[in-house]
Design a protein around this motif. Structure first.
Motif, PDB file in Angstrom:
ATOM      1  N   GLU A   1       2.379   5.207   7.759  1.00  0.00           N
ATOM      2  CA  GLU A   1       1.062   5.737   7.390  1.00  0.00           C
ATOM      3  C   GLU A   1       0.182   4.643   6.780  1.00  0.00           C
ATOM      4  O   GLU A   1      -1.012   4.557   7.080  1.00  0.00           O
ATOM      5  CB  GLU A   1       1.215   6.880   6.388  1.00  0.00           C
ATOM      6  CG  GLU A   1       1.818   8.130   6.966  1.00  0.00           C
ATOM      7  CD  GLU A   1       2.153   9.158   5.893  1.00  0.00           C
ATOM      8  OE1 GLU A   1       2.123  10.345   6.232  1.00  0.00           O
ATOM      9  OE2 GLU A   1       2.437   8.778   4.736  1.00  0.00           O
ATOM     10  N   ALA A   2       0.775   3.815   5.928  1.00  0.00           N
ATOM     11  CA  ALA A   2       0.013   2.734   5.297  1.00  0.00           C
ATOM     12  C   ALA A   2      -0.458   1.724   6.335  1.00  0.00           C
ATOM     13  O   ALA A   2      -1.591   1.239   6.279  1.00  0.00           O
ATOM     14  CB  ALA A   2       0.864   2.043   4.231  1.00  0.00           C
TER      15      ALA A   2
ATOM     16  N   ILE B   1       0.842  -1.201   0.000  1.00  0.00           N
ATOM     17  CA  ILE B   1       0.000   0.000   0.000  1.00  0.00           C
ATOM     18  C   ILE B   1       0.874   1.246   0.000  1.00  0.00           C
ATOM     19  O   ILE B   1       0.626   2.200  -0.742  1.00  0.00           O
ATOM     20  CB  ILE B   1      -0.967   0.001   1.199  1.00  0.00           C
ATOM     21  CG1 ILE B   1      -2.012  -1.104   1.034  1.00  0.00           C
ATOM     22  CG2 ILE B   1      -1.650   1.361   1.355  1.00  0.00           C
ATOM     23  CD1 ILE B   1      -2.862  -1.327   2.265  1.00  0.00           C
ATOM     24  N   ALA B   2       1.918   1.239   0.817  1.00  0.00           N
ATOM     25  CA  ALA B   2       2.829   2.390   0.888  1.00  0.00           C
ATOM     26  C   ALA B   2       3.499   2.641  -0.462  1.00  0.00           C
ATOM     27  O   ALA B   2       3.603   3.788  -0.901  1.00  0.00           O
ATOM     28  CB  ALA B   2       3.877   2.155   1.971  1.00  0.00           C
ATOM     29  N   GLN B   3       3.932   1.588  -1.119  1.00  0.00           N
ATOM     30  CA  GLN B   3       4.581   1.743  -2.425  1.00  0.00           C
ATOM     31  C   GLN B   3       3.612   2.291  -3.463  1.00  0.00           C
ATOM     32  O   GLN B   3       3.964   3.158  -4.257  1.00  0.00           O
ATOM     33  CB  GLN B   3       5.141   0.396  -2.898  1.00  0.00           C
ATOM     34  CG  GLN B   3       6.316  -0.072  -2.095  1.00  0.00           C
ATOM     35  CD  GLN B   3       6.733  -1.494  -2.444  1.00  0.00           C
ATOM     36  OE1 GLN B   3       6.032  -2.223  -3.146  1.00  0.00           O
ATOM     37  NE2 GLN B   3       7.887  -1.909  -1.931  1.00  0.00           N
ATOM     38  N   ARG B   4       2.399   1.796  -3.473  1.00  0.00           N
ATOM     39  CA  ARG B   4       1.422   2.225  -4.479  1.00  0.00           C
ATOM     40  C   ARG B   4       0.965   3.665  -4.254  1.00  0.00           C
ATOM     41  O   ARG B   4       0.728   4.400  -5.199  1.00  0.00           O
ATOM     42  CB  ARG B   4       0.216   1.299  -4.484  1.00  0.00           C
ATOM     43  CG  ARG B   4      -0.779   1.682  -5.584  1.00  0.00           C
ATOM     44  CD  ARG B   4      -1.799   0.629  -5.809  1.00  0.00           C
ATOM     45  NE  ARG B   4      -1.233  -0.504  -6.496  1.00  0.00           N
ATOM     46  CZ  ARG B   4      -1.864  -1.188  -7.439  1.00  0.00           C
ATOM     47  NH1 ARG B   4      -3.072  -0.831  -7.810  1.00  0.00           N
ATOM     48  NH2 ARG B   4      -1.308  -2.214  -8.011  1.00  0.00           N
ATOM     49  N   THR B   5       0.847   4.070  -2.997  1.00  0.00           N
ATOM     50  CA  THR B   5       0.329   5.409  -2.703  1.00  0.00           C
ATOM     51  C   THR B   5       1.424   6.450  -2.511  1.00  0.00           C
ATOM     52  O   THR B   5       1.123   7.640  -2.428  1.00  0.00           O
ATOM     53  CB  THR B   5      -0.544   5.386  -1.432  1.00  0.00           C
ATOM     54  OG1 THR B   5       0.260   4.985  -0.315  1.00  0.00           O
ATOM     55  CG2 THR B   5      -1.727   4.456  -1.592  1.00  0.00           C
TER      56      THR B   5
ATOM     57  N   SER C   1       3.108   6.762   0.155  1.00  0.00           N
ATOM     58  CA  SER C   1       3.116   7.159   1.563  1.00  0.00           C
ATOM     59  C   SER C   1       4.179   6.353   2.308  1.00  0.00           C
ATOM     60  O   SER C   1       4.800   5.451   1.750  1.00  0.00           O
ATOM     61  CB  SER C   1       1.739   6.923   2.193  1.00  0.00           C
ATOM     62  OG  SER C   1       1.411   5.553   2.149  1.00  0.00           O
TER      63      SER C   1
END
Length: 95
Positions: A21-22, A11-15, A17
């Motif tokens: 935070e993810a 999620i962090a890589q895709r967003t 962030s």
């Protein structure tokens, strides 16, 4: 199989962030989903699927070893029904 931490990294890589935070987002999502289902609500994520609660009534079951009848209590179980877009993605018919 992905665990919660590995999923937070994705999620962090895709967003774009941070991992922290993810992970906080994922924790909040899981907590809110559980609270909504516990309150008897349905959670619909368009294109992904629907989370609901299925109730199983109390009934009489049988002990498989002794064949004696036993009382099985009523229970509630969370259920996920995949949406059209998720099914298509899994089957490779959608990007």
């Amino acid at each position: 199989m992905l665990n919660k931490n590995e999923f937070a990294v994705l999620i962090a890589q895709r967003t774009g962030s941070s991992h922290k935070e993810a992970k906080a987002f994922l924790d909040a999502f899981c907590a809110e989903l559980g609270d909504a289902l516990a309150a008897g609500e349905t959670v619909q994520l368009t294109g992904t699927g629907t989370f609901t609660v299925r109730e199983t009534p109390a009934h009489t079951g049988f002990n498989p070893m002794t064949k004696q009848p036993i009382a099985v209590a009523a229970k509630k179980s969370p259920v996920f029904k995949a949406g059209k877009h998720l099914k298509e993605k899994v089957n490779g018919t959608k990007d």
